[in-house]
Design an enzyme around this catalytic site. Structure first.
Site, PDB file in Angstrom:
ATOM      1  N   LYS A  63       0.857  -1.185   0.000  1.00 57.30           N
ATOM      2  CA  LYS A  63       0.000   0.000   0.000  1.00 57.30           C
ATOM      3  C   LYS A  63       0.892   1.234   0.000  1.00 57.30           C
ATOM      4  O   LYS A  63       1.427   1.629   1.019  1.00 57.30           O
ATOM      5  CB  LYS A  63      -0.908   0.007   1.227  1.00 57.30           C
ATOM      6  CG  LYS A  63      -2.251   0.758   1.042  1.00 57.30           C
ATOM      7  CD  LYS A  63      -2.134   2.220   0.747  1.00 57.30           C
ATOM      8  CE  LYS A  63      -2.014   3.029   2.015  1.00 57.30           C
ATOM      9  NZ  LYS A  63      -2.028   4.519   1.724  1.00 57.30           N
ATOM     10  N   GLU A  85       8.526   1.323  11.705  1.00 55.66           N
ATOM     11  CA  GLU A  85       9.621   2.305  11.646  1.00 55.66           C
ATOM     12  C   GLU A  85       8.946   3.653  11.525  1.00 55.66           C
ATOM     13  O   GLU A  85       8.413   4.014  10.478  1.00 55.66           O
ATOM     14  CB  GLU A  85      10.541   2.021  10.449  1.00 55.66           C
ATOM     15  CG  GLU A  85      11.855   2.806  10.514  1.00 55.66           C
ATOM     16  CD  GLU A  85      11.830   4.095   9.735  1.00 55.66           C
ATOM     17  OE1 GLU A  85      11.586   5.152  10.379  1.00 55.66           O
ATOM     18  OE2 GLU A  85      12.051   4.062   8.522  1.00 55.66           O
ATOM     19  N   CYS A 100      13.019  10.570   7.790  1.00 57.48           N
ATOM     20  CA  CYS A 100      12.625  10.192   9.143  1.00 57.48           C
ATOM     21  C   CYS A 100      13.745  10.392  10.154  1.00 57.48           C
ATOM     22  O   CYS A 100      13.495  10.738  11.306  1.00 57.48           O
ATOM     23  CB  CYS A 100      12.125   8.755   9.173  1.00 57.48           C
ATOM     24  SG  CYS A 100      13.277   7.563   8.460  1.00 57.48           S
ATOM     25  N   GLU A 138       7.922  16.079  15.165  1.00 57.24           N
ATOM     26  CA  GLU A 138       8.527  15.851  13.859  1.00 57.24           C
ATOM     27  C   GLU A 138       7.891  16.787  12.831  1.00 57.24           C
ATOM     28  O   GLU A 138       6.689  16.727  12.585  1.00 57.24           O
ATOM     29  CB  GLU A 138       8.349  14.398  13.434  1.00 57.24           C
ATOM     30  CG  GLU A 138       9.081  14.056  12.155  1.00 57.24           C
ATOM     31  CD  GLU A 138       8.965  12.590  11.785  1.00 57.24           C
ATOM     32  OE1 GLU A 138       9.983  11.999  11.392  1.00 57.24           O
ATOM     33  OE2 GLU A 138       7.849  12.043  11.898  1.00 57.24           O
TER      34      GLU A 138
END
Length: 499
Positions: free
Chosen positions: A192, A268, A302, A401
């Protein structure tokens, strides 16, 4: 760069390339059962370049049933290791052969510089698939050291159907990190892709079929997270979800697993990586690493070094050096091979990044560099390299973040303070320290709570080195031989011998 010039460059780049816009299920491209689509918008100009099948629960169910049937039939799961190796090796070669096409799709889809797509994303994706192809016949099962009256085999078996949900910042590479080891171990995979970047995933499915991977073994269901993603996470026929993305969505997959069939989940997730610069280091090298550690890929990384922790005695000098490096990292047309910094993936993310910059200033941070939207005349989504100083670790720009080119600078007095600030975060994906003292390097590396710690470098990696985080950055490891473990389960086969 005018709107017309930029739009023309996008059209030229896509000339002769067939964009796959439908789901790939059971070996063929099919529309969503609902007939619904969503717009694929290039962040280079803000224009719609394709309409992609918007898969929902019914499409996911169809893909799961096909993947399960393929797994049970054994066309891949019970194929000999050398045959799986041959097919995955062919897939790696096909990725290389179609590298220019895939790089263009990646750049037009999510805005990264074409030079990075060509030099980094596509080659590393091919390398990843090739690595796991080679690993297939290098991993052995075991015999348990039991009494001689029995032979106990400890074998690793594939889990079954794996849902791989990947992000938009490195679309093909993150897909390879999941698809490579999952297929190598004999699973069927339902991929996906993020709704912002479905194009290379859809092309990958076709290349996999050409490489000899049987129908149903690799399915691709584009769609939104709240529909296709949730349906995959909740489906009782899925044995595992391998996810890369935000911590917020990672927690949703844990909930979906608990409320459905207790499927395995490997995450993750987000990061707020501390980049520590001591007074005793090569400041020029550190400044270059600091700048690229946050501005590479528009900060949409990330493990980006988004928190700069610098000793107060060298802060001013370091920031001046960072500013000089940043002068050569300006937003530009991602399709220009000279561009080093591209577009933010979409308008929503653009507004998120600009909102964090404003929040930082409101909380008392000082804007040293950038801070504004760039190239607005193109219709695309660009942000200047941005540096904030006088940041406290309790500010939002230091805790949350951002996923954009925004550096938050925090000063410290000694190593204990630096490590305490670095570890004062819900995240633990990566960290780095710059020092010429080997003792400081060892002590800091062991004390920093992060899955990856770099010393006198930043964002270096290799397919042979595990990658993943601590705390709310997730669990489970991508890359290396260790990644094979999460896609398999141990079975003990006890054979009693006649005495």
């Amino acid at each position: 760069m005018t709107t017309a010039e930029t739009a023309h460059s996008v059209r030229d780049a896509l000339a002769g390339i067939e964009i796959r816009s439908q789901a790939f299920i059971d070996g063929e491209y099919v529309p969503a059962l609902s007939g619904e689509t969503f717009d694929c918008v290039t962040p280079i100009t803000g224009e719609t370049i394709a309409r992609i099948a918007a898969c929902g629960p019914a499409d996911v169910d169809r893909a799961v049933r096909g993947a399960r049937a393929a797994f049970e039939a054994g066309s891949w799961s019970r194929r000999s290791p050398k045959e799986r190796k041959r097919a995955l090796g062919r897939l790696a070669s096909l990725i290389e052969e179609h590298g220019e096409e895939l790089a263009l799709l990646e750049t037009v889809d999510m805005g990264k510089p074409i030079r990075d797509a060509r030099r980094v994303d596509i080659p590393l994706a091919a390398e990843c698939i090739a690595y796991y192809a080679e690993a297939i016949d290098k991993v052995y099962d075991e015999l348990a050291p039991t009494d001689p009256s029995a032979v106990v085999m400890v074998v690793r078996e594939p889990l079954g159907v794996v849902g791989a949900v990947v992000p938009w910042n490195f679309p093909l590479l993150m897909a390879a990190w999941k698809v490579g080891p999952a297929l190598a171990t004999g699973n069927s995979v339902i991929l996906k892709p993020a709704e912002q970047s479905p194009l290379t995933a859809l092309r990958l499915a076709e290349l996999a079929a050409e490489a000899g991977i049987p129908a149903g073994v690799l399915q691709v269901v584009p769609g939104f997270g709240e529909t296709a993603g949730q349906a995959l996470g909740r489906h009782p026929g899925v044995d595992m979800i391998a996810f890369t993305g935000s911590t917020e969505v990672g927690k949703l997959f844990l909930r979906y697993a608990g409320e459905s069939n207790m499927k395995r989940v490997a995450l993750e997730c987000g990061g707020k990586s501390p980049h520590i610069v001591t007074a005793d280091c090569d400041l020029e090298a550190a400044a270059t690493a600091v700048a690229w550690g946050i501005f590479y890929n528009q900060g949409e990384v990330c493990n980006a070094g988004s928190r700069l922790l610098v000793h107060r005695s060298v802060k001013e000098e370091l920031l001046e050096r960072v500013r000089k490096v940043a002068e050569g990292i300006r937003p530009g047309n991602p399709l220009d091979p000279k561009t080093r910094m591209g577009a933010i993936v979409d308008e929503a993310q653009l507004e998120r990044v600009l909102g964090y910059i404003e929040a930082g200033k409101e909380e008392g941070a000082e804007l040293l560099l950038g801070g504004s939207r760039a190239l607005e005349e193109t219709g695309g989504f660009y942000v200047e390299p941005t540096v904030l100083d006088r940041v406290r670790n309790d500010m939002r720009v230091a805790r949350e973040e951002i996923f954009g080119p925004v550096l938050a600078t925090i000063e410290f007095g000694d190593l204990d303070e630096a490590v305490a600030i670095a570890n004062d975060s819900v995240y633990g994906l990566a960290a780095a320290i710059w020092t010429n003292d080997v003792n400081v390097a060892h002590v800091a590396a062991r004390r920093l709570r992060a899955g990856v710690v770099w010393v006198n470098t930043f964002d270096r990696g290799d397919i042979s080195a595990p990658f993943g985080g601590f705390k709310q950055s997730g669990f489970g490891r991508d890359k290396s031989i260790h990644a094979l473990e999460k896609f398999t389960d141990l079975k003990s086969i006890w054979i009693q011998l006649r005495q």
